[in-house]
Design a protein around this motif. Sequence first.
Motif, mmCIF file in Angstrom:
data_model
loop_
_atom_site.group_PDB
_atom_site.id
_atom_site.type_symbol
_atom_site.label_atom_id
_atom_site.label_comp_id
_atom_site.label_asym_id
_atom_site.label_seq_id
_atom_site.Cartn_x
_atom_site.Cartn_y
_atom_site.Cartn_z
ATOM 1 N N GLN A 1 -6.410 -3.694 1.028
ATOM 2 C CA GLN A 1 -6.925 -3.444 2.372
ATOM 3 C C GLN A 1 -7.873 -4.552 2.822
ATOM 4 N N ILE B 1 0.835 -1.205 0.000
ATOM 5 C CA ILE B 1 0.000 0.000 0.000
ATOM 6 C C ILE B 1 0.864 1.248 0.000
ATOM 7 N N SER C 1 1.893 3.339 -6.092
ATOM 8 C CA SER C 1 0.853 4.341 -6.319
ATOM 9 C C SER C 1 -0.204 3.697 -7.215
ATOM 10 N N SER D 1 -4.161 2.280 -8.234
ATOM 11 C CA SER D 1 -5.494 2.861 -8.300
ATOM 12 C C SER D 1 -6.225 2.587 -6.992
ATOM 13 N N THR D 2 -7.278 3.343 -6.750
ATOM 14 C CA THR D 2 -8.008 3.192 -5.494
ATOM 15 C C THR D 2 -8.638 1.809 -5.384
ATOM 16 N N GLN D 3 -9.035 1.260 -6.519
ATOM 17 C CA GLN D 3 -9.644 -0.071 -6.495
ATOM 18 C C GLN D 3 -8.626 -1.122 -6.053
ATOM 19 N N LYS D 4 -7.401 -0.973 -6.522
ATOM 20 C CA LYS D 4 -6.341 -1.924 -6.169
ATOM 21 C C LYS D 4 -5.979 -1.803 -4.686
ATOM 22 N N THR D 5 -5.907 -0.567 -4.180
ATOM 23 C CA THR D 5 -5.585 -0.388 -2.758
ATOM 24 C C THR D 5 -6.704 -0.924 -1.866
ATOM 25 N N ARG D 6 -7.940 -0.763 -2.287
ATOM 26 C CA ARG D 6 -9.059 -1.324 -1.512
ATOM 27 C C ARG D 6 -8.985 -2.844 -1.461
#
Length: 101
Positions: free
Chosen positions: A45, A31, A35, A37-42
């Motif tokens: 998580q 994480i 850098s 995408s938000t979908q990948k970080t979610r």
Amino acid sequence: MAKKSLIQREYKRQKLEEKYRLIRRSLKNQIKVSSLSTQKTREIQRKLQSPPRNSAPIRLHRRCLVTGRPRANYRDFGLSGHILRKMVHACLLPGATKSSW
């Protein structure tokens, strides 16, 4: 003296934390470093939330080595306050001096 069941529960948490430490560390690094995408970080998580709750390091408590008491522990000695005081008065702790407390 703390109940034996509470001490054993704490011991079980320590074992779980050791088991999942590397997994948590690698997911957190993924994480931080990337850098994505938000979908990948979610997605990462969600994977981070998948291990058992008791494997989180925040759920561990320091306990007195003698009594198992979870409160009023001194990190330097690993003892609770009243046991520390008794040991200092008995001259069992090198380097600790008696004060009027």
